[in-house]
Design a protein around this motif. Structure first.
Motif, PDB file in Angstrom:
ATOM      1  N   LYS B 179       0.855  -1.188   0.000  1.00  0.00           N
ATOM      2  CA  LYS B 179       0.000   0.000   0.000  1.00  0.00           C
ATOM      3  C   LYS B 179       0.889   1.235   0.000  1.00  0.00           C
ATOM      4  CE  LYS B 179      -3.404  -2.437   2.820  1.00  0.00           C
ATOM      5  NZ  LYS B 179      -4.157  -2.431   4.116  1.00  0.00           N
ATOM      6  N   LEU B 207      -3.929   7.624 -12.998  1.00  0.00           N
ATOM      7  CA  LEU B 207      -5.278   7.084 -12.813  1.00  0.00           C
ATOM      8  C   LEU B 207      -5.861   6.612 -14.143  1.00  0.00           C
ATOM      9  CD1 LEU B 207      -6.740   9.540 -10.132  1.00  0.00           C
ATOM     10  CD2 LEU B 207      -5.885   7.199  -9.800  1.00  0.00           C
ATOM     11  N   LEU B 212      -4.359   1.253 -10.836  1.00  0.00           N
ATOM     12  CA  LEU B 212      -4.363   1.500  -9.391  1.00  0.00           C
ATOM     13  C   LEU B 212      -5.747   1.264  -8.803  1.00  0.00           C
ATOM     14  CD1 LEU B 212      -2.352   4.858  -9.197  1.00  0.00           C
ATOM     15  CD2 LEU B 212      -1.516   2.555  -8.694  1.00  0.00           C
ATOM     16  N   THR B 213      -5.777   0.760  -7.597  1.00  0.00           N
ATOM     17  CA  THR B 213      -7.015   0.669  -6.833  1.00  0.00           C
ATOM     18  C   THR B 213      -6.894   1.613  -5.633  1.00  0.00           C
ATOM     19  OG1 THR B 213      -7.250  -1.648  -7.466  1.00  0.00           O
ATOM     20  CG2 THR B 213      -8.544  -0.883  -5.575  1.00  0.00           C
ATOM     21  N   LYS B 214      -7.837   2.560  -5.546  1.00  0.00           N
ATOM     22  CA  LYS B 214      -7.817   3.484  -4.407  1.00  0.00           C
ATOM     23  C   LYS B 214      -8.453   2.780  -3.208  1.00  0.00           C
ATOM     24  CE  LYS B 214      -8.859   8.299  -3.289  1.00  0.00           C
ATOM     25  NZ  LYS B 214      -9.352   9.587  -3.843  1.00  0.00           N
ATOM     26  N   TYR B 230      -3.150   3.635  -1.978  1.00  0.00           N
ATOM     27  CA  TYR B 230      -3.488   2.901  -3.201  1.00  0.00           C
ATOM     28  C   TYR B 230      -2.772   1.558  -3.180  1.00  0.00           C
ATOM     29  CZ  TYR B 230      -5.090   7.333  -5.224  1.00  0.00           C
ATOM     30  OH  TYR B 230      -5.752   8.499  -5.465  1.00  0.00           O
TER      31      TYR B 230
END
Lengths: 249, 249
Positions: B179, B207, B212-214, B230
């Motif tokens: 993370k 983005l 990416l995963t927020k 992220y």
């Protein structure tokens, strides 16, 4: 130069294989050799002399196979699986070539091979077989069949490299004649990618890269609606090779 | 394992050198060894055993230097200038290590070296010197000074490769913790590129890549306006590695 002279000052364990791409009649082709005895097909390759870098050795090999000096070539991968070279496949050809036993032992050792790909203008090449082969020919990418050793894998990896490069670097200089039409450039991309592309998107994207100069000429010999000719803007082309095409940070 | 055992079944003429990148305190660092006798610095490297591929040999060497199994590494270039290795630079260390003459001769032959770069999470590494060195340390990219042989050139080429990859492939997985914040990711890109980037452009571009995963978490231990965390969407990340980030045809 006789064979013993040829094999005198070569380094142990290191070889090179070349994937030579040429574009002809709207098709991407690759230069292959046919082994004398087994009639199997192989990529052109060779070994490295004591005084040579890999690049110099690859240039020498390709000069011998194509007649071209200063060929455009690049390393793309090292093939080093200990089981990659079942060299005895090639032994009948080595024996037929007149190599004596110490050379045969040398030939049968393990080789780690550096893969190079080369992009050449098809019409400039004069294919020449090597000591172990009786034919050197252009073969379409859809028809190479089973090559010796791991040469199918080497060819596939070269294509993969070229495909990935299309996404971030210009490709085409060295493959196309100096002046070419947009449909010819598109056809080159399509044969590398193995799929059809939308004509308008392709043109828009290529022009946005700013690496083409539109000439005040049309394709000669075309009666009606002859397509415009382009050439590469070499300054911008080289810049794009260094910095990447679109993703510049 | 004693030294003679170690050098028993190594291939002639072939070596490898590793550029190990780690990211720590907002700085890209590289793992270097200090030679026992001359106190010169060098990249970690090694040789190839009869039963090993280059990749297996590089993994073994890096496991010995870092303590990490299954390190992320890639070939990036073969260094083969016949003059590249003035190996006698290293001779005092070889003698001090107790190697006897046949091994010294072996050590002084010409080596063609395959360069690998590795991306590691800094905190996982436990640096270990090899037989010829007394220190193994992280060094900032601005402070490596003059390395032995052609190791400065190998390091520079690895960096160049990484910089070019930033323009068409995702980079960051293996270098960042699981993370991370957007400013940490930006700082990684900035240290690789050696220049500052605009914060808003960077975020917008990253983005848009859809890798990416927020997370529904903020950076812990930050009192005010803590930045969001992220992680990489590994499925999309791998797809982008294969197909290129933006220039897909």
């Amino acid at each position: 130069m006789d064979i013993k002279e040829e094999y005198k000052d070569l380094l142990d364990h290191i070889s090179l294989d070349c994937v030579v791409f040429g574009f002809h009649e709207n098709q991407l082709k690759v230069l292959l050799l046919r082994m004398k005895h087994t009639k199997e097909w192989a990529l052109p390759g060779g070994f490295v002399r004591e005084a040579e870098s890999m690049e110099v050795a690859a240039s020498r090999v390709l000069k011998e196979r194509t007649g071209i000096n200063d060929i455009f070539l690049r390393q793309f991968h090292v093939f080093s699986d200990p089981e990659r070279a079942k060299r005895n496949q090639a032994v009948p050809d080595v024996i037929e070539s007149g190599l004596i036993f110490p050379d045969l032992a040398w030939f049968n050792q393990r080789f780690i091979s550096v893969g190079f790909y080369a992009l050449v203008e098809f019409s400039h090449v004069h294919p020449q077989p090597d000591l172990l082969s009786d034919l050197c020919e252009w073969v379409g990418l859809d028809e190479p069949g089973t090559l010796i050793l791991d040469h199918n894998q080497i060819l596939e990896k070269a294509l993969e490299t070229l495909r990935l490069q299309l996404t971030f670097q210009p490709v085409g200089y060295n493959l196309l004649p100096e002046k070419f039409t947009m449909p010819e450039l598109q056809k080159l991309y399509e044969t590398i990618l193995g799929k059809e592309l939308d004509r308008r998107n392709f043109q828009r994207k290529m022009l946005a890269y700013n690496i083409l100069t539109k000439l005040d000429e049309v394709k000669p010999g075309v009666a009606h609606k002859a397509p415009h000719l382009y050439k590469f803007n070499l300054e911008n082309y080289r810049k794009a090779l260094e910095e990447g095409l679109s993703g510049r940070w």
